[in-house]
Design a protein around this motif. Sequence first.
Motif, short mmCIF file in Angstrom:
data_model
loop_
_atom_site.label_atom_id
_atom_site.label_comp_id
_atom_site.label_asym_id
_atom_site.label_seq_id
_atom_site.Cartn_x
_atom_site.Cartn_y
_atom_site.Cartn_z
N PHE A 1 5.72 2.01 -6.93
CA PHE A 1 5.65 3.57 -7.15
C PHE A 1 7.19 3.99 -7.44
O PHE A 1 7.60 4.35 -6.57
CB PHE A 1 4.30 4.38 -6.85
CG PHE A 1 3.31 3.28 -7.07
CD1 PHE A 1 3.06 2.34 -5.53
CD2 PHE A 1 1.99 3.38 -8.27
CE1 PHE A 1 2.15 1.82 -6.21
CE2 PHE A 1 0.57 2.92 -8.24
CZ PHE A 1 0.84 1.79 -6.63
N TYR B 1 7.76 8.51 -8.17
CA TYR B 1 7.95 9.38 -8.68
C TYR B 1 8.85 10.56 -7.93
O TYR B 1 10.33 10.16 -7.79
CB TYR B 1 7.18 10.34 -6.47
CG TYR B 1 5.66 9.41 -7.06
CD1 TYR B 1 5.81 8.04 -6.29
CD2 TYR B 1 4.20 9.46 -7.08
CE1 TYR B 1 4.26 7.67 -5.74
CE2 TYR B 1 2.96 9.22 -7.10
CZ TYR B 1 3.30 7.96 -6.63
OH TYR B 1 2.41 7.28 -5.71
N GLN C 1 10.00 14.65 -7.59
CA GLN C 1 9.03 15.93 -6.38
C GLN C 1 10.22 17.22 -6.56
O GLN C 1 11.23 17.37 -6.31
CB GLN C 1 8.76 15.76 -5.02
CG GLN C 1 8.37 16.89 -4.66
CD GLN C 1 7.96 16.73 -2.99
OE1 GLN C 1 8.94 16.05 -2.82
NE2 GLN C 1 7.10 17.05 -3.13
N LEU D 1 4.82 16.03 -6.21
CA LEU D 1 4.87 15.02 -7.05
C LEU D 1 4.82 14.36 -7.64
O LEU D 1 3.20 13.96 -8.14
CB LEU D 1 4.37 13.58 -4.92
CG LEU D 1 5.31 13.55 -3.84
CD1 LEU D 1 4.45 12.90 -3.02
CD2 LEU D 1 6.14 12.79 -4.08
N PHE E 1 14.58 15.20 -6.21
CA PHE E 1 13.86 13.94 -5.07
C PHE E 1 13.33 12.99 -5.58
O PHE E 1 12.18 13.66 -6.23
CB PHE E 1 13.37 14.82 -3.71
CG PHE E 1 13.23 14.71 -2.48
CD1 PHE E 1 12.55 14.22 -2.43
CD2 PHE E 1 14.32 13.34 -1.98
CE1 PHE E 1 12.02 13.98 -0.44
CE2 PHE E 1 14.08 12.84 -0.98
CZ PHE E 1 13.49 13.01 0.24
N ILE F 1 11.78 9.53 -4.93
CA ILE F 1 10.51 9.51 -4.42
C ILE F 1 9.87 7.56 -4.50
O ILE F 1 9.54 7.75 -5.21
CB ILE F 1 9.56 10.15 -3.08
CG1 ILE F 1 10.26 11.15 -2.56
CG2 ILE F 1 9.18 9.59 -1.99
CD1 ILE F 1 8.92 12.25 -2.38
N GLU G 1 -3.97 2.58 0.70
CA GLU G 1 -2.77 2.88 1.28
C GLU G 1 -1.46 2.94 0.43
O GLU G 1 -1.14 1.86 0.22
CB GLU G 1 -3.10 3.33 2.43
CG GLU G 1 -1.37 3.71 3.54
CD GLU G 1 -1.25 3.70 4.74
OE1 GLU G 1 -1.95 2.97 5.56
OE2 GLU G 1 -0.64 3.75 5.04
N GLN G 2 -0.63 4.02 0.57
CA GLN G 2 0.85 3.82 -0.52
C GLN G 2 2.08 4.31 1.31
O GLN G 2 1.22 5.04 0.89
CB GLN G 2 0.84 4.07 -1.21
CG GLN G 2 0.35 4.08 -3.08
CD GLN G 2 1.27 5.19 -3.72
OE1 GLN G 2 2.33 5.54 -4.47
NE2 GLN G 2 -0.35 4.74 -5.37
N PHE H 1 5.47 5.03 1.88
CA PHE H 1 6.39 5.97 0.92
C PHE H 1 7.69 5.54 1.63
O PHE H 1 8.26 5.79 3.13
CB PHE H 1 5.85 7.32 0.91
CG PHE H 1 4.91 7.70 -0.43
CD1 PHE H 1 4.25 7.69 0.44
CD2 PHE H 1 5.99 8.55 -0.60
CE1 PHE H 1 3.01 8.10 -0.90
CE2 PHE H 1 4.40 8.40 -2.14
CZ PHE H 1 3.06 8.41 -1.74
N GLY H 2 8.95 6.27 0.75
CA GLY H 2 10.44 5.74 1.10
C GLY H 2 10.64 7.35 1.37
O GLY H 2 9.75 8.19 1.29
N PRO H 3 11.95 7.47 2.50
CA PRO H 3 12.25 8.88 2.62
C PRO H 3 13.18 9.40 1.96
O PRO H 3 12.99 10.68 1.97
CB PRO H 3 13.26 8.00 3.80
CG PRO H 3 13.63 6.98 3.26
CD PRO H 3 12.91 6.13 3.11
N GLY H 4 13.42 8.82 0.47
CA GLY H 4 13.02 9.49 -0.73
C GLY H 4 14.37 9.76 -0.86
O GLY H 4 15.66 9.25 0.05
N ARG I 1 18.04 11.92 -2.49
CA ARG I 1 18.42 13.90 -3.37
C ARG I 1 19.37 13.11 -4.17
O ARG I 1 20.37 12.75 -3.59
CB ARG I 1 18.90 14.44 -1.91
CG ARG I 1 18.50 15.88 -2.89
CD ARG I 1 18.08 16.68 -3.40
NE ARG I 1 17.13 16.60 -2.25
CZ ARG I 1 16.05 17.62 -2.65
NH1 ARG I 1 15.51 17.91 -3.26
NH2 ARG I 1 15.03 17.77 -1.84
#
Lengths: 118, 110
Positions: free
Chosen positions: A34, A36, A38, A44, A91, A93, A106-107, A109-112, A114
Motif C-alpha cells: 500500500f 500512503y 501524510q 494517513l 511524507f 509511506i 496487520e500492515q 509500515f516503512g519508515p517513510g 520525505r
Amino acid sequence: GAVVSQHPSRVICKSGTSVKIECRSLDFQATTMFWYRQFPKKSLMLMATSNEGSKATYEQGVEKDKFLINHASLTLSTLTVTSAHPEDSSFYICSASSIERNGNNEQFFGPGTRLTVL
Amino acid sequence: QKEVEQDPGPLSVPEGAIVSLNCTYSNSAFQYFMWYRQYSRKGPELLMYTYSSGNKEDGRFTAQVDKSSKYISLFIRDSQPSDSATYLCSQSGGYQKVTFGTGTKLQVIP
C-alpha cells in the motif's frame, strides 16, 4: 521480523522532475503493498493498493498517471512521482501485508520518505 | 462524515498518569480495529489490534471497542516519556483498505 524499508528517506527535487521511491519487505513476501501520503497534522491517506504482478488500484482522486506504481516482485514496490510540483511535497509511506504471514490484517509500515519539491 | 474521527490533541500528561485516547467510527461492517503509534518523522507501528468488540490488554496498554456506540479507546497506564508520540486509530474490513483517524499527539512530561 516483518521489516519494511523505504529508499530514499528524504529527497529534494526541482519542480518538473520525476522521483522514484522504493519500498521493500526485507524478511517476508508481501502479497499486497500500500502507498500512503501524510500531510502535517493530517491522517494517513491511502493512495493506492498494489498486488504483485497486477495493476495498482488507485483511490478516488489520485492521478494514476502522476503517481506510477510498480509491484514487480513480492518484496519490492516502487512509487514514481512524475513531473513533481511543490504541492506534491509530502511524507510518503508504504506498507506491506502478507496473507501467509498473519491472519490479523496487520500492515507493516516503512519508515517513510520525505519529498520536498522546490 | 469521516469514517474514523479522532481528536488531534495535543494531549499533555504528567509521567505516571493514565492516558485515554478515543475515536469514533462510522462503518459498522468493518470488524478490525487497530491502534498505531507514530514517532516524529517515522512510519507508524502497530501497537494493538482487536477484532469485533471487547477489550484487549498488552502490558500497560488496553484497547477497547464498543460497537454499540461505535467507539474505540486506547488506555495507557503508568505513562512514560517514551510514550510521547502520535497515536492513530484505524479500522479495516479485510486485507485491503485501512482507514485511519487523524492521530492524537501525546506528550508525557517527566
